[in-house]
Motif scaffolding. Sequence first.
Motif, PDB file in Angstrom:
ATOM      1  N   ARG A 196       0.813  -1.216   0.000  1.00  0.00           N
ATOM      2  CA  ARG A 196       0.000   0.000   0.000  1.00  0.00           C
ATOM      3  C   ARG A 196       0.853   1.275   0.000  1.00  0.00           C
ATOM      4  O   ARG A 196       0.417   2.310  -0.480  1.00  0.00           O
ATOM      5  CB  ARG A 196      -0.953   0.009   1.191  1.00  0.00           C
ATOM      6  CG  ARG A 196      -0.264   0.078   2.535  1.00  0.00           C
ATOM      7  CD  ARG A 196      -1.237  -0.079   3.691  1.00  0.00           C
ATOM      8  NE  ARG A 196      -0.577   0.163   4.973  1.00  0.00           N
ATOM      9  CZ  ARG A 196       0.234  -0.693   5.582  1.00  0.00           C
ATOM     10  NH1 ARG A 196       0.494  -1.863   5.025  1.00  0.00           N
ATOM     11  NH2 ARG A 196       0.793  -0.387   6.723  1.00  0.00           N
ATOM     12  N   LEU A 245       1.229   3.167  -3.283  1.00  0.00           N
ATOM     13  CA  LEU A 245       0.221   4.182  -3.596  1.00  0.00           C
ATOM     14  C   LEU A 245       0.508   5.489  -2.870  1.00  0.00           C
ATOM     15  O   LEU A 245       0.350   6.575  -3.419  1.00  0.00           O
ATOM     16  CB  LEU A 245      -1.157   3.683  -3.153  1.00  0.00           C
ATOM     17  CG  LEU A 245      -1.923   2.774  -4.084  1.00  0.00           C
ATOM     18  CD1 LEU A 245      -3.288   2.474  -3.478  1.00  0.00           C
ATOM     19  CD2 LEU A 245      -2.096   3.427  -5.440  1.00  0.00           C
ATOM     20  N   MET A 246       0.933   5.376  -1.618  1.00  0.00           N
ATOM     21  CA  MET A 246       1.177   6.578  -0.817  1.00  0.00           C
ATOM     22  C   MET A 246       2.356   7.366  -1.379  1.00  0.00           C
ATOM     23  O   MET A 246       2.282   8.587  -1.523  1.00  0.00           O
ATOM     24  CB  MET A 246       1.441   6.183   0.635  1.00  0.00           C
ATOM     25  CG  MET A 246       0.245   5.497   1.269  1.00  0.00           C
ATOM     26  SD  MET A 246       0.527   5.079   2.989  1.00  0.00           S
ATOM     27  CE  MET A 246      -0.960   4.126   3.294  1.00  0.00           C
ATOM     28  N   ASP A 257       1.924   4.767   6.889  1.00  0.00           N
ATOM     29  CA  ASP A 257       0.551   5.258   6.820  1.00  0.00           C
ATOM     30  C   ASP A 257       0.453   6.624   7.501  1.00  0.00           C
ATOM     31  O   ASP A 257      -0.167   7.552   6.991  1.00  0.00           O
ATOM     32  CB  ASP A 257      -0.416   4.310   7.550  1.00  0.00           C
ATOM     33  CG  ASP A 257      -0.445   2.917   6.941  1.00  0.00           C
ATOM     34  OD1 ASP A 257       0.274   2.696   5.959  1.00  0.00           O
ATOM     35  OD2 ASP A 257      -1.189   2.076   7.463  1.00  0.00           O
ATOM     36  N   ALA A 279     -14.695   4.187  -0.748  1.00  0.00           N
ATOM     37  CA  ALA A 279     -13.485   3.470  -0.323  1.00  0.00           C
ATOM     38  C   ALA A 279     -13.701   2.782   1.017  1.00  0.00           C
ATOM     39  O   ALA A 279     -13.324   1.623   1.204  1.00  0.00           O
ATOM     40  CB  ALA A 279     -12.303   4.437  -0.234  1.00  0.00           C
ATOM     41  N   ILE A 316      -7.103  -2.677   1.574  1.00  0.00           N
ATOM     42  CA  ILE A 316      -6.799  -1.235   1.583  1.00  0.00           C
ATOM     43  C   ILE A 316      -6.451  -0.762   0.179  1.00  0.00           C
ATOM     44  O   ILE A 316      -7.001   0.217  -0.319  1.00  0.00           O
ATOM     45  CB  ILE A 316      -5.633  -0.928   2.552  1.00  0.00           C
ATOM     46  CG1 ILE A 316      -6.022  -1.267   3.988  1.00  0.00           C
ATOM     47  CG2 ILE A 316      -5.207   0.534   2.451  1.00  0.00           C
ATOM     48  CD1 ILE A 316      -4.864  -1.174   4.974  1.00  0.00           C
ATOM     49  N   VAL A 317      -5.538  -1.495  -0.470  1.00  0.00           N
ATOM     50  CA  VAL A 317      -5.088  -1.104  -1.809  1.00  0.00           C
ATOM     51  C   VAL A 317      -6.224  -1.232  -2.822  1.00  0.00           C
ATOM     52  O   VAL A 317      -6.482  -0.310  -3.603  1.00  0.00           O
ATOM     53  CB  VAL A 317      -3.882  -1.970  -2.243  1.00  0.00           C
ATOM     54  CG1 VAL A 317      -3.489  -1.652  -3.669  1.00  0.00           C
ATOM     55  CG2 VAL A 317      -2.701  -1.731  -1.312  1.00  0.00           C
ATOM     56  N   SER A 351      -9.060   1.440  -2.187  1.00  0.00           N
ATOM     57  CA  SER A 351      -8.732   2.839  -2.470  1.00  0.00           C
ATOM     58  C   SER A 351      -8.442   3.076  -3.944  1.00  0.00           C
ATOM     59  O   SER A 351      -8.798   4.130  -4.486  1.00  0.00           O
ATOM     60  CB  SER A 351      -7.576   3.323  -1.586  1.00  0.00           C
ATOM     61  OG  SER A 351      -6.530   2.418  -1.576  1.00  0.00           O
ATOM     62  N   ILE A 401      -6.470   9.560  -4.126  1.00  0.00           N
ATOM     63  CA  ILE A 401      -5.898   8.466  -3.336  1.00  0.00           C
ATOM     64  C   ILE A 401      -5.847   8.751  -1.823  1.00  0.00           C
ATOM     65  O   ILE A 401      -6.247   7.889  -1.031  1.00  0.00           O
ATOM     66  CB  ILE A 401      -4.504   8.065  -3.897  1.00  0.00           C
ATOM     67  CG1 ILE A 401      -4.664   7.272  -5.206  1.00  0.00           C
ATOM     68  CG2 ILE A 401      -3.704   7.257  -2.893  1.00  0.00           C
ATOM     69  CD1 ILE A 401      -5.328   5.906  -5.046  1.00  0.00           C
ATOM     70  N   ILE A 447      -7.598   6.234   0.586  1.00  0.00           N
ATOM     71  CA  ILE A 447      -6.781   5.299   1.353  1.00  0.00           C
ATOM     72  C   ILE A 447      -6.956   5.511   2.856  1.00  0.00           C
ATOM     73  O   ILE A 447      -7.005   4.552   3.630  1.00  0.00           O
ATOM     74  CB  ILE A 447      -5.299   5.389   0.912  1.00  0.00           C
ATOM     75  CG1 ILE A 447      -4.593   4.049   1.119  1.00  0.00           C
ATOM     76  CG2 ILE A 447      -4.535   6.459   1.650  1.00  0.00           C
ATOM     77  CD1 ILE A 447      -3.267   3.926   0.397  1.00  0.00           C
ATOM     78  N   ALA A 494     -10.147   3.922   3.689  1.00  0.00           N
ATOM     79  CA  ALA A 494     -10.044   2.456   3.595  1.00  0.00           C
ATOM     80  C   ALA A 494      -9.262   1.856   4.761  1.00  0.00           C
ATOM     81  O   ALA A 494      -9.458   0.697   5.112  1.00  0.00           O
ATOM     82  CB  ALA A 494      -9.394   2.060   2.267  1.00  0.00           C
ATOM     83  N   ILE A 495      -8.368   2.648   5.359  1.00  0.00           N
ATOM     84  CA  ILE A 495      -7.664   2.186   6.558  1.00  0.00           C
ATOM     85  C   ILE A 495      -8.570   2.351   7.777  1.00  0.00           C
ATOM     86  O   ILE A 495      -8.667   1.475   8.627  1.00  0.00           O
ATOM     87  CB  ILE A 495      -6.349   2.986   6.759  1.00  0.00           C
ATOM     88  CG1 ILE A 495      -5.325   2.650   5.672  1.00  0.00           C
ATOM     89  CG2 ILE A 495      -5.760   2.724   8.141  1.00  0.00           C
ATOM     90  CD1 ILE A 495      -4.075   3.513   5.705  1.00  0.00           C
TER      91      ILE A 495
END
Lengths: 241, 109
Positions: free
Chosen positions: A91, A94-95, A120, A200, A217-218, A221, B44, B48, B51-52
Motif C-alpha cells: 500500500r 500508492l502513498m 501510513d 473506499a 486497503i489497496v 482505495s 488516493i 486510502i 479504507a484504513i
Amino acid sequence: MKSKKDNSRPGHRRRTFSRGVAAAWPICLGYLPIGLAFGVLAQKAGLSPLQIGLMSIFVFAGSSQFIAVSMLAAGASLLSIVATTFVVNLRHFLMSSALAVFLKNTDRKKLSFFAYGVTDESFAVNLSKFRDSQWDLNSALVTNYTANFTWIITTVIGAIGGQFIPAHAFGIDYALIAMFICLLVFQIRGFIYVITAVIAGICAVFLSMLIPGNSYIVIASMAAAAIGVVLKKKTGWGEGR
Amino acid sequence: MVSTEYLAVILGMGMVTFLPRWLPLIYLTKRSLPSWLVEWLDFIPAAILSAILLPALVTDSATRSLDLGRPEFIVAIPTFVFAILTKSLGGTVIVGMVLFGLTQKFLSF
C-alpha cells in the motif's frame, strides 16, 4: 509570535527542525502504545531487544513487524515472511505515488531518505502539510525521522521492560485513529471527495471481511479513486475547487 | 546474539518494504504525469485514509466481522464532528483519546 521573514541559515534550520518535530507529535503519541506492545510481544516470542531494535530499524513498518514475529515464532521460512511483508506493505506504493506529485524535481538522495520513512501515518501528515504549500522536504524528513526514532525506541523499551508499563492508559490506544479521522477531514475538499471516501470505506469494510490480509486497503482505495475520476468527468463536480 | 538467518530475514523484509516506498518517489518525480494519473492520485489520500480507518472502526480485526457497536466507532462520531468544526489535529487527537479512555473506564466496570 509574529512570523517575520528569517533567511539566516541557522534560524531557518531551527525552524525547519521544530516544524518537523511539531508535526510528528500525534504520530509519536500513537506509536507509543503500539511500539511498547510490539516490544513486549516480540520479546515473548523469543527475540532479544537488539534483534527487535534491528528489525525496527531495517523494516520500520508496524503491522508487518507484528506479522513477522508471529511467523518467526511459528517457524515460517524466510521466503514466506519476506513475501508476506511485501504484500502487507504494498500500500505504501500508492502513498509514495501520491506524495510524488508534490515533490517534482527534488534531490534524489533526500528522496531516498524520505522514502524509508513513508508509513501510513507520516504519509497522511506530510500530504496534508504539503498541500499547505508552507511545507518542504526538509521538514518532512524531520517528521519522518522523529516518528522513526520514536518507533525504534519504544519497541526496544517494550522489549526490555514493557510489561511494567501501563500501555493502555488515558485512551492512548485511540491516538492514531483520532489522528486519521482528522487527517481524513483535511483531505475532504469537496463533495466528490466525500463520495470517494465513503465508497473506499464501505468497499474496504466488505473486502476486509471477504479476503484475508490487508490487501483490501489497496484494492478499495484504487477502485474508489478511479470512481472519483470518472464521477468528476461525468458530473463536473469538484472542477473549480 | 543475532544470527545470520535472522539478519537475512530482516534485511529481506527491509528491502521489500523499502522498494514500494522508494520507486514511485524516484520514478514519478522525474517526469510529467498524464492528467488522468494526477487526478487519480489526487483522490488516493481521501480513499486510502478512509479504507484504513473505516474497517478499524466497524469490524473486529480478530474475527473480521461487522460490529457497529464498537467503542472505536461510537467515539469516532463526536471525534469526526470535532475535527470538522475545529480542523485541529492536536485537539482531535486529545478529544478522541479522552472520549475513548472514558468508554474504556466504563466498560471495565
